[in-house]
Design a protein around this motif. Structure first.
Motif, PDB file in Angstrom:
ATOM      1  N   GLU A  33     -14.861  55.535  -1.912  1.00 45.34           N
ATOM      2  CA  GLU A  33     -13.792  55.353  -0.937  1.00 45.34           C
ATOM      3  C   GLU A  33     -12.426  55.226  -1.605  1.00 45.34           C
ATOM      4  O   GLU A  33     -11.395  55.399  -0.955  1.00 45.34           O
ATOM      5  CB  GLU A  33     -14.072  54.112  -0.085  1.00 45.34           C
ATOM      6  CG  GLU A  33     -15.317  54.249   0.792  1.00 45.34           C
ATOM      7  CD  GLU A  33     -15.644  52.963   1.512  1.00 45.34           C
ATOM      8  OE1 GLU A  33     -15.027  51.934   1.181  1.00 45.34           O
ATOM      9  OE2 GLU A  33     -16.526  52.979   2.393  1.00 45.34           O
ATOM     10  N   SER A  34     -12.414  54.905  -2.910  1.00 45.47           N
ATOM     11  CA  SER A  34     -11.134  54.739  -3.608  1.00 45.47           C
ATOM     12  C   SER A  34     -11.036  55.572  -4.876  1.00 45.47           C
ATOM     13  O   SER A  34      -9.931  55.892  -5.322  1.00 45.47           O
ATOM     14  CB  SER A  34     -10.921  53.257  -3.965  1.00 45.47           C
ATOM     15  OG  SER A  34     -11.995  52.783  -4.767  1.00 45.47           O
ATOM     16  N   ASP A  35     -12.171  55.917  -5.477  1.00 43.67           N
ATOM     17  CA  ASP A  35     -12.176  56.660  -6.733  1.00 43.67           C
ATOM     18  C   ASP A  35     -12.775  58.042  -6.476  1.00 43.67           C
ATOM     19  O   ASP A  35     -13.980  58.258  -6.646  1.00 43.67           O
ATOM     20  CB  ASP A  35     -12.991  55.896  -7.781  1.00 43.67           C
ATOM     21  CG  ASP A  35     -12.897  56.548  -9.155  1.00 43.67           C
ATOM     22  OD1 ASP A  35     -12.025  57.419  -9.328  1.00 43.67           O
ATOM     23  OD2 ASP A  35     -13.702  56.190 -10.030  1.00 43.67           O
ATOM     24  N   LEU A  36     -11.936  58.965  -6.060  1.00 43.92           N
ATOM     25  CA  LEU A  36     -12.406  60.295  -5.679  1.00 43.92           C
ATOM     26  C   LEU A  36     -12.178  61.303  -6.810  1.00 43.92           C
ATOM     27  O   LEU A  36     -11.143  61.271  -7.480  1.00 43.92           O
ATOM     28  CB  LEU A  36     -11.666  60.766  -4.426  1.00 43.92           C
ATOM     29  CG  LEU A  36     -11.972  59.970  -3.148  1.00 43.92           C
ATOM     30  CD1 LEU A  36     -11.005  60.356  -2.054  1.00 43.92           C
ATOM     31  CD2 LEU A  36     -13.403  60.207  -2.697  1.00 43.92           C
ATOM     32  N   PRO A  37     -13.121  62.210  -7.029  1.00 44.02           N
ATOM     33  CA  PRO A  37     -12.973  63.217  -8.081  1.00 44.02           C
ATOM     34  C   PRO A  37     -12.057  64.348  -7.617  1.00 44.02           C
ATOM     35  O   PRO A  37     -11.886  64.583  -6.423  1.00 44.02           O
ATOM     36  CB  PRO A  37     -14.405  63.728  -8.277  1.00 44.02           C
ATOM     37  CG  PRO A  37     -15.023  63.584  -6.918  1.00 44.02           C
ATOM     38  CD  PRO A  37     -14.427  62.324  -6.333  1.00 44.02           C
ATOM     39  N   ALA A  66      -6.313  55.740  -3.343  1.00 44.44           N
ATOM     40  CA  ALA A  66      -6.675  54.575  -4.153  1.00 44.44           C
ATOM     41  C   ALA A  66      -5.783  53.383  -3.834  1.00 44.44           C
ATOM     42  O   ALA A  66      -6.263  52.243  -3.738  1.00 44.44           O
ATOM     43  CB  ALA A  66      -6.590  54.921  -5.635  1.00 44.44           C
ATOM     44  N   ARG A  67      -4.478  53.625  -3.640  1.00 41.66           N
ATOM     45  CA  ARG A  67      -3.554  52.529  -3.319  1.00 41.66           C
ATOM     46  C   ARG A  67      -3.885  51.913  -1.960  1.00 41.66           C
ATOM     47  O   ARG A  67      -3.840  50.684  -1.793  1.00 41.66           O
ATOM     48  CB  ARG A  67      -2.108  53.020  -3.339  1.00 41.66           C
ATOM     49  CG  ARG A  67      -1.539  53.241  -4.736  1.00 41.66           C
ATOM     50  CD  ARG A  67      -0.020  53.301  -4.687  1.00 41.66           C
ATOM     51  NE  ARG A  67       0.445  54.348  -3.793  1.00 41.66           N
ATOM     52  CZ  ARG A  67       0.695  55.589  -4.168  1.00 41.66           C
ATOM     53  NH1 ARG A  67       0.491  55.958  -5.428  1.00 41.66           N
ATOM     54  NH2 ARG A  67       1.138  56.491  -3.302  1.00 41.66           N
ATOM     55  N   ARG A  68      -4.201  52.762  -0.997  1.00 41.06           N
ATOM     56  CA  ARG A  68      -4.541  52.242   0.331  1.00 41.06           C
ATOM     57  C   ARG A  68      -5.823  51.425   0.292  1.00 41.06           C
ATOM     58  O   ARG A  68      -5.935  50.380   0.963  1.00 41.06           O
ATOM     59  CB  ARG A  68      -4.672  53.399   1.319  1.00 41.06           C
ATOM     60  CG  ARG A  68      -3.340  54.060   1.664  1.00 41.06           C
ATOM     61  CD  ARG A  68      -3.520  55.194   2.654  1.00 41.06           C
ATOM     62  NE  ARG A  68      -2.246  55.794   3.033  1.00 41.06           N
ATOM     63  CZ  ARG A  68      -2.121  56.819   3.855  1.00 41.06           C
ATOM     64  NH1 ARG A  68      -3.204  57.374   4.386  1.00 41.06           N
ATOM     65  NH2 ARG A  68      -0.926  57.299   4.146  1.00 41.06           N
TER      66      ARG A  68
END
Length: 204
Positions: free
Chosen positions: A83-87, A117-119
């Motif tokens: 949900e925050s670390d997307l490739p 990632a910030r959101r």
């Protein structure tokens, strides 16, 4: 969508597990505030309450604080690293599991990935502030990883503490294992929050 009155014993625990595994939701969306308000209405006697959610909803802070005053409330956040670390996977179509809305996102764009990632980080910080203001203990679990260690650490910390429940402590389990301490913010009027300077213990 269904209320199961609390009972003791392993048979009741297995019945709840069977219900959760076989349950088919009748509708979409998550109403955390509604669930907490229902809890505050039907559960008159003080109890240990585990509230399991991704806590991506809004407007649940006030009923959360009420529930934490009435019960020994432990918030359990289930998170997915994706949900925050997307490739950088190129054009990807996403679907909102609750609303069904779809959107195509270009994950090759570093700015897009950084914004996501910030959101996600802002949402995490907002959740932790809400738990601290309410005075609810908190466990953060990562999907696909064992949860027993987090439970053991939480109850070990609670056993060592002076106030028992309602201290706004947090236990997190994930791929990282660094320990950090943060000063829990003081809550507003009428909230069961930690006192100024009380430390919120977190484990990543």
């Amino acid at each position: 969508e269904r209320y199961v009155p609390p009972r003791r014993g392993a048979r009741h625990a297995f019945a709840i597990a069977r219900y959760l595994l076989g349950h088919k939701p009748e509708g979409r969306g998550t109403d955390i505030a509604g669930a907490l308000e229902f809890l505050n209405h039907v559960l008159r006697r003080r109890a240990v309450v585990f509230l399991v959610s991704d806590f991506l909803g809004e407007g649940y802070e006030r009923p959360l604080a009420v529930a934490a005053r009435r019960h020994d409330l432990i918030a359990v956040t289930v998170r997915d690293p994706r949900e925050s670390d997307l490739p950088p996977a190129g054009l990807v179509q996403f679907e909102d599991a609750e609303t069904g809305a779809r959107a195509v996102v270009d994950l090759m764009d570093a700015v897009v990935r950084e914004t996501i990632a910030r959101r996600a980080e802002a949402a995490r910080e907002s959740r932790e502030r809400a738990f601290a203001r309410a005075g609810a203990d908190h466990i953060a679990l990562t999907a696909g990883e064992p949860y027993d260690g987090a439970l053991h650490r939480l109850f070990a910390v609670r056993g060592q503490g002076s106030g028992g429940q309602g201290s706004g402590r947090g236990i997190a389990v994930g791929s990282r294992r660094r320990r950090r301490e943060m000063v829990a913010p003081r809550g507003g009027r009428g909230s069961a929050s930690p006192q100024r300077g009380e430390r919120q213990r977190c484990f990543d």
